[in-house]
Motif scaffolding. Sequence first.
Motif, short mmCIF file in Angstrom:
data_model
loop_
_atom_site.label_atom_id
_atom_site.label_comp_id
_atom_site.label_asym_id
_atom_site.label_seq_id
_atom_site.Cartn_x
_atom_site.Cartn_y
_atom_site.Cartn_z
N THR A 1 -13.08 3.94 -5.54
CA THR A 1 -12.20 4.79 -6.42
C THR A 1 -11.35 3.94 -7.55
O THR A 1 -10.38 4.51 -7.94
CB THR A 1 -10.98 4.98 -5.38
OG1 THR A 1 -10.26 3.73 -5.01
CG2 THR A 1 -10.60 5.62 -4.31
N SER B 1 -10.78 13.08 -1.86
CA SER B 1 -10.01 13.65 -1.98
C SER B 1 -9.18 13.58 -2.85
O SER B 1 -8.37 14.43 -3.41
CB SER B 1 -8.93 12.17 -1.24
OG SER B 1 -9.45 11.70 0.54
N THR B 2 -9.18 12.90 -4.30
CA THR B 2 -8.60 13.19 -5.45
C THR B 2 -9.84 14.21 -6.13
O THR B 2 -9.42 14.70 -7.00
CB THR B 2 -8.44 11.66 -6.10
OG1 THR B 2 -10.17 11.14 -6.26
CG2 THR B 2 -7.75 10.61 -5.41
N PHE C 1 -15.10 9.27 0.52
CA PHE C 1 -13.95 10.28 1.43
C PHE C 1 -12.93 10.30 -0.50
O PHE C 1 -11.87 11.01 -0.41
CB PHE C 1 -13.24 9.47 2.16
CG PHE C 1 -12.05 10.13 2.68
CD1 PHE C 1 -12.41 11.08 4.32
CD2 PHE C 1 -10.88 9.95 2.53
CE1 PHE C 1 -10.79 11.34 4.12
CE2 PHE C 1 -9.97 10.30 2.94
CZ PHE C 1 -9.70 11.28 3.82
N GLY C 2 -12.87 9.11 -0.87
CA GLY C 2 -11.85 8.55 -1.87
C GLY C 2 -12.35 9.89 -2.75
O GLY C 2 -10.29 10.12 -3.22
N ILE D 1 -4.22 1.79 -4.73
CA ILE D 1 -4.50 0.14 -4.44
C ILE D 1 -5.59 0.42 -2.96
O ILE D 1 -5.69 1.63 -1.76
CB ILE D 1 -3.92 0.05 -3.71
CG1 ILE D 1 -2.53 -0.42 -4.90
CG2 ILE D 1 -3.32 -1.34 -3.28
CD1 ILE D 1 -1.12 -0.60 -4.45
N LEU E 1 9.36 5.73 -5.14
CA LEU E 1 8.11 5.27 -4.47
C LEU E 1 7.52 6.46 -4.43
O LEU E 1 7.30 7.22 -4.26
CB LEU E 1 9.56 6.34 -2.84
CG LEU E 1 8.81 5.03 -1.40
CD1 LEU E 1 8.33 4.26 -1.37
CD2 LEU E 1 9.29 6.22 -0.24
N VAL E 2 6.65 5.27 -4.91
CA VAL E 2 5.36 6.83 -4.78
C VAL E 2 4.37 6.33 -3.62
O VAL E 2 4.22 5.57 -3.22
CB VAL E 2 4.21 5.60 -5.99
CG1 VAL E 2 3.33 6.52 -6.30
CG2 VAL E 2 5.54 5.55 -7.67
N PRO E 3 3.71 8.01 -3.38
CA PRO E 3 3.19 7.67 -2.05
C PRO E 3 1.73 6.79 -2.24
O PRO E 3 1.68 6.98 -3.36
CB PRO E 3 3.00 9.13 -1.63
CG PRO E 3 3.34 10.02 -2.89
CD PRO E 3 4.20 9.55 -3.59
N PRO E 4 1.65 6.25 -0.79
CA PRO E 4 0.13 5.61 -0.73
C PRO E 4 -0.92 7.06 -1.62
O PRO E 4 -1.57 5.86 -3.00
CB PRO E 4 -0.34 5.64 -0.08
CG PRO E 4 0.73 6.45 1.24
CD PRO E 4 1.82 6.75 0.06
N GLU E 5 -0.80 7.52 -1.51
CA GLU E 5 -2.46 8.13 -2.14
C GLU E 5 -2.00 8.28 -3.49
O GLU E 5 -2.99 8.61 -4.55
CB GLU E 5 -1.80 10.00 -1.65
CG GLU E 5 -1.00 10.07 -2.05
CD GLU E 5 -0.23 10.56 -0.68
OE1 GLU E 5 -0.24 10.00 -0.09
OE2 GLU E 5 0.64 12.31 -0.35
N ARG E 6 -1.41 7.80 -4.49
CA ARG E 6 -1.01 7.94 -5.78
C ARG E 6 -0.53 6.20 -6.29
O ARG E 6 -0.60 6.25 -7.51
CB ARG E 6 0.23 9.13 -6.26
CG ARG E 6 -0.28 10.33 -5.91
CD ARG E 6 0.53 11.80 -6.94
NE ARG E 6 1.50 11.21 -6.18
CZ ARG E 6 2.94 11.99 -6.47
NH1 ARG E 6 3.05 10.60 -7.91
NH2 ARG E 6 3.70 11.65 -6.10
N ALA F 1 0.54 -1.04 0.16
CA ALA F 1 -0.15 -0.14 -0.17
C ALA F 1 0.61 0.96 -0.14
O ALA F 1 -0.03 2.29 -0.33
CB ALA F 1 -1.07 -0.11 1.27
N VAL G 1 2.95 2.56 2.77
CA VAL G 1 2.42 3.03 4.07
C VAL G 1 4.04 2.68 4.30
O VAL G 1 4.59 3.27 5.00
CB VAL G 1 1.55 2.68 5.12
CG1 VAL G 1 1.06 2.97 6.14
CG2 VAL G 1 0.24 2.44 4.78
N VAL H 1 -7.85 -0.47 0.09
CA VAL H 1 -7.21 -1.73 1.00
C VAL H 1 -8.38 -2.32 1.79
O VAL H 1 -8.95 -0.76 2.30
CB VAL H 1 -5.84 -0.70 1.87
CG1 VAL H 1 -5.85 -1.73 2.97
CG2 VAL H 1 -5.16 -0.63 1.07
#
Lengths: 229, 270, 270, 357, 357
Positions: free
Chosen positions: E159, E111-112, E107-108, E86, E78-83, E53, E55, E88
Amino acid sequence: SSGERTELLVSAAASLADGFIAIEAAYEESHPEVDVVLNFGGSSALREQILAGAPTGVFASANETIMNDVAAAGLLHEPSQVFATNRLAIAVPEGNPAGVAGLEDFDRPELLLGLCARGVPCGDFARTALQRAGVTPVVDTDEPNVRALLTKVELGDLDAGIVYVTDVIARSSVVDSVVIPDEFNPTARYPIAVIARSGAQDTATKFVSFVLGAEGQAVLADRGFGVHE
Amino acid sequence: MSDGTASRRRGTRRPPILLVMLGGFGLLFLLIPLMGLLGEVAWSDLPELLGRPVVVDAMRLSLLSSVAATLLAAVIGVPLAWLLAKVDFPGRSLVRGLVLLPLVLPPVVGGAALLFALGRRGVVGGPLHDLTGLVLPFSIWGVVIAATFVSMPFLVITVEGALTALDDRYEWAGATLGAGRWTVLRRVTLPLIAPSLGAGLILTWARALGEFGATITFAGNLQGRTQTLPLAVFVALESDRAIAVALSLLMVLVALAVLILLRNRWLRSL
Amino acid sequence: MSDGTASRRRGTRRPPILLVMLGGFGLLFLLIPLMGLLGEVAWSDLPELLGRPVVVDAMRLSLLSSVAATLLAAVIGVPLAWLLAKVDFPGRSLVRGLVLLPLVLPPVVGGAALLFALGRRGVVGGPLHDLTGLVLPFSIWGVVIAATFVSMPFLVITVEGALTALDDRYEWAGATLGAGRWTVLRRVTLPLIAPSLGAGLILTWARALGEFGATITFAGNLQGRTQTLPLAVFVALESDRAIAVALSLLMVLVALAVLILLRNRWLRSL
Amino acid sequence: MVEITVTGLDAKIVVGRGEDFRLDMELRIPPGRTVALLGPNGAGKTTAVMAIAGVIPIDGGHIRLGDHLLDDPRSEVLVPPERRNIGVVFQDYLLFPHLSVVDNVAFGLRSTGTGKSEARRAARLWMDHLEIGELAAARPADLSGGEAQRAAIARALVTEPRLLLLDEPLAALDVTIRAHLRRLLADHLDGFLGPRLLITHEPTEAFLLADEIHVLEDGRITQIGTPDDIRLRPRTRYIADLAGANLLTGWASGGTVVVSDFELHAADTQTEGPVLVTIHPRAISVHRRQPEGSARNTWPTTIKRLEHYGDRVRLQTDLPIPLTAEITPGAARELSLEQGGEIWLSMKATEISLGAA
Amino acid sequence: MVEITVTGLDAKIVVGRGEDFRLDMELRIPPGRTVALLGPNGAGKTTAVMAIAGVIPIDGGHIRLGDHLLDDPRSEVLVPPERRNIGVVFQDYLLFPHLSVVDNVAFGLRSTGTGKSEARRAARLWMDHLEIGELAAARPADLSGGEAQRAAIARALVTEPRLLLLDEPLAALDVTIRAHLRRLLADHLDGFLGPRLLITHEPTEAFLLADEIHVLEDGRITQIGTPDDIRLRPRTRYIADLAGANLLTGWASGGTVVVSDFELHAADTQTEGPVLVTIHPRAISVHRRQPEGSARNTWPTTIKRLEHYGDRVRLQTDLPIPLTAEITPGAARELSLEQGGEIWLSMKATEISLGAA
Ligand SMILES: Nc1ncnc2c1ncn2[C@@H]1O[C@H](COP(=O)(O)OP(=O)(O)OP(=O)(O)O)[C@@H](O)[C@H]1O
Ligand SMILES: Nc1ncnc2c1ncn2[C@@H]1O[C@H](COP(=O)(O)OP(=O)(O)OP(=O)(O)O)[C@@H](O)[C@H]1O
Ligand SMILES: [Mg+2]
Ligand SMILES: [Mg+2]
């Protein structure tokens, strides 16, 4: 051995701290049987303490009104006496950067000016002086006491403030002063009294005599106070 | 969804820049005055200064009275917190508000109020004096009382919060094992909230150490008897600012040392 | 084991008597000074008094500056708390101690320190004045800065504690749903710690409202510009005690009303 | 050693919790016997434990242990928990995190006045008995689930309680070690002479550890019986689901049972009127084609769902009556069963058991 | 609608946790397939989820989803979780307690960057699909376990993620409703086209929901296989325990297997040398007296423990080899078995399966 010494609690206005610390030393040297304990604070706080029954023996106030409150409460052993006088001066930061020349500058809104608050002796006296000079002051702060006012002048946060002559003498290394002509300059009187029912009235009376006597007056005169009439 | 653009790695992610800026600004806000203080210190005079009887007396008195106030606050504040958290008595929410009162009241006014109430002629102090001859102002008791009054809210709030959050069932477990309520309090409840209790005590101590207004009004300013460090600073300000600043600095350093030392142990949980 | 002796019932069990006594004593400790204050009030003069321009001005300024200080503390204090809780930067434990500094420092010394630093010729204030002509003392900015300085620790401590105790995984959940760190902070973290945040804001506001020493030292005292209620009380104490007492009472009542109202909502969780 | 009077529990517990939950149950446990209180989440099991332990006072009824009346609203008697001498093993053990294991176990004795060293000595004896003697100095946080369970049992037993309450003593554990600890628990309880109440929502736990099972649903006891009674003659859907059996309601008359318009033939020709019909999943045979032979009940249907569990396969059918059948993975492969597939079911009349509804 | 590229997961995860735990595993999941990661507590399952994910960054290896490289220490990616896009579903769902259910699900999208009303509309569509449409305004605290599970799934799916990670999605639930929800979960996952990773320590869950099972023990993969492989040919004691089989180690030579000095006869005469011996509990027959007949392995022993589980009885013996046998309650009654009783066991040679150790 100190256990045998009679203790005398002297409450004095904080602005008298320097002088009274010297007087305490001198007095204890000539009267080893007495242990003078000094209690400095704002005159009004000292009044509250006395009214609330503090075991104060001697009260030296910077403010006659406050002494009158204590008298009105019937707490004075005998009427208070003036032990010192003081006059006002204009304190300015070192080098007088704003070029303050006298009381007449106290209505210039572009300057940062301070006085003591109304009700505080130095504030009332300053307003009297300004009134005599025909100036309506435009001030930026009414400070609660001289020290607070002087600190702001020293640090250059105020361009000028009206304080006591004794204050500018004590701080002459860090502030400059401008003289206020005698004709406008009121005289501040510092009353001292023995407090009734303190349980040490004899000792207290002797201490007051010492302050009013030659030795005490010399100490005060050194610091710029006028000696009592 | 846009493609995941590569970003640099190693360790944790960088925190958002705005947050770092604002937080840094918050830190600056605390640091700048300290720097101001440091700038005024006459460092060379410091050693001589710290040896003076006035300073030694004030230091001793400050430590003594702040610790005593912390203990007194613990003895009466923890039970008060316990009652607020556990007993549903009438007027509880009023008392909850009252607890915060000394926080709002300017200390000088608080000191005056103490004087009105506990002075030799006060509502409570009068009868107390007549009965026992005890005079609270102008004694170390006065200093301790003033410091306790202003600092107790910190303890009550912290401990009440911890007690409210505590899992009751540990206390039940203690009771089923034969422990009475008092034993449960002493051997289960208090040990379980030890971290919060510690944090509250530290806050209380810090506040008591810095106490000035209520003390000078209520207890007076008698060297060796009621003159704590903040009061000594006040007198010094009248004559020599450098001394005053040095004393303040001393106080700050002592407090900071204690706080940092203890904080890593206790305050985490606050 | 001894036989279970019957004890009276109905409702919950009575709390231990010693605890009630000590807690009651703690409560008395808070109540007695308030009673002392009440005893001194000249009730008949009160209505006229509260209408005076000095009082109205001070009241307005107090409310304005305490709310502004609370907001400023929120804007820079919450990020600082966040950094302390979440980012492992070097010197973190030193900063943790520093945050408590304004609590220990007597407010008058704090005010002096602010003056040294932010005054017209101060370390930071000097350049600031030269560049922008801004003078912080003697303005409402000065009042707000002084109040923020003394009250911010309450917010930072409360929020840091809540953040440390927060289950990280909610924030991870937010991130996996596509929320960047900033969005996570705004839409997950802050709402989750809302109760602690609320409690911290209330404490901060209460402390800012009662602030006196740093304000008078740093910002001065001018009716309508920098004279808050505590300053008005202090000045009144010099001349007319009855007014001072009445003003104190007014302040206490306003604060108490707000605290009791809000406390039942928020402070629980502290 | 303290003298122990071995006496039974006799309780009628009536108590409200929150807005709309009310527990109203009777419970009698003779000394040396284990009763399991089995029920779904929120049934009131923990409420019963707390009432018996004395943490919450009851609103009606009574709680009596031997000749000691512990709680009785009418006669205004309420003995506080610390004087009830009832041992409780809590769901997640609630070992005191700030004390070492030996001090946890010694807590009860210390609280009732025993000196430190003597209390520790007694604690160590029990710990040795439960084979956790070497953990005396450890902190509860460092214990595995099984060790924590034993520490909690030792802590409860060291005060020599007159009654033992176990509130879901295995619920906190990983499934893979639960079976092992269940066995140990049975062993450890063997030495305790007083009555025992075991709270659980795991049927296996109740079946294995209890002499008698009381099923609690929504604050009321819905069935009392031996594990076999409960397993073979469940009286509610909840219990039937637990026991893995099919439970249907129907109308019996002379060996014919009508269940949702479908007729089943039962060997029992005596029972008449509304009945509870229990059919075990293993008693149902599955066939690809219409079977011949002796089974009196046989019908075609389709597989609604097919599930593989370790060493058995369960299949569900919906029509004409909802039934679950269980077969071996081998049989499932042989019959090449799949979801939605057409099959025949058959069942002997003797496998259908009827109980008055 | 957003376009979804259906692509597989390809990961090698090397990452340390705490002082002495290190996860080192490979994982490949094709689109539309479900892999179960099965393992005991502390094996590193959640660590794997967090690494995928985003994190926690991995220390070595790589994580690639389709042609997107998500994490690779060597190339500093390193792609951060929000991009990562995936989805969960967390163990205890972690629904945001301060938001209503519909806002949790929305929410998802919010957020985007999707607007409030549009995000809510999309959320409602998914909620209707999962049959929780009427719960839009409810708070997570008011949901039952099953409803919360569906809300969490809806929140993850709305999402349109490229990969779905489910970390013990059933662990928080009551045993009695777990079976029901397991079925629903299987249904709900049917519509998801990307690769899915299911974390669990419940074998049943893995057997029922996964196409392929990876067994993780102490940071390492110890077996990969279909559910049948895992069940029938366990390679470690942990897996054998899970599958309910007896797993022994022995030495085979020409159809004779020596297990702790005892000789067993196996049908498999090919395997030689050190072997893993798997025997299913049902394959062992129990007798009161020495049996006659075709079983090639037969020996006397005593019952060490007897346990009743709902509809079957398990008995354990210790000597000459530790074995668990399983029979029906009827058979147990018929044989009047009891703990400590003397019995005979028998087993056909064909029931002993051998694997190279
Ligand atoms: N402190 C409380 N205040 C109000 N209601 C409560 C409280 N504790 C429990 N309840 C309610 O009482 C009922 C019974 O709860 P109880 O804990 O006894 O159930 P249980 O059978 O032990 O369930 P579980 O298997 O989940 O432990 C539930 O409806 C619950 O919501
Ligand atoms: N935040 C952490 N810091 C240090 N060590 C950790 C941390 N989280 C987990 N660990 C350790 O990492 C190992 C793997 O933990 P992980 O949570 O991945 O296991 P798991 O297989 O998910 O277990 P479970 O079934 O209990 O959820 C464990 O030994 C654990 O103690
Ligand atoms: Mg329960
Ligand atoms: Mg996990």
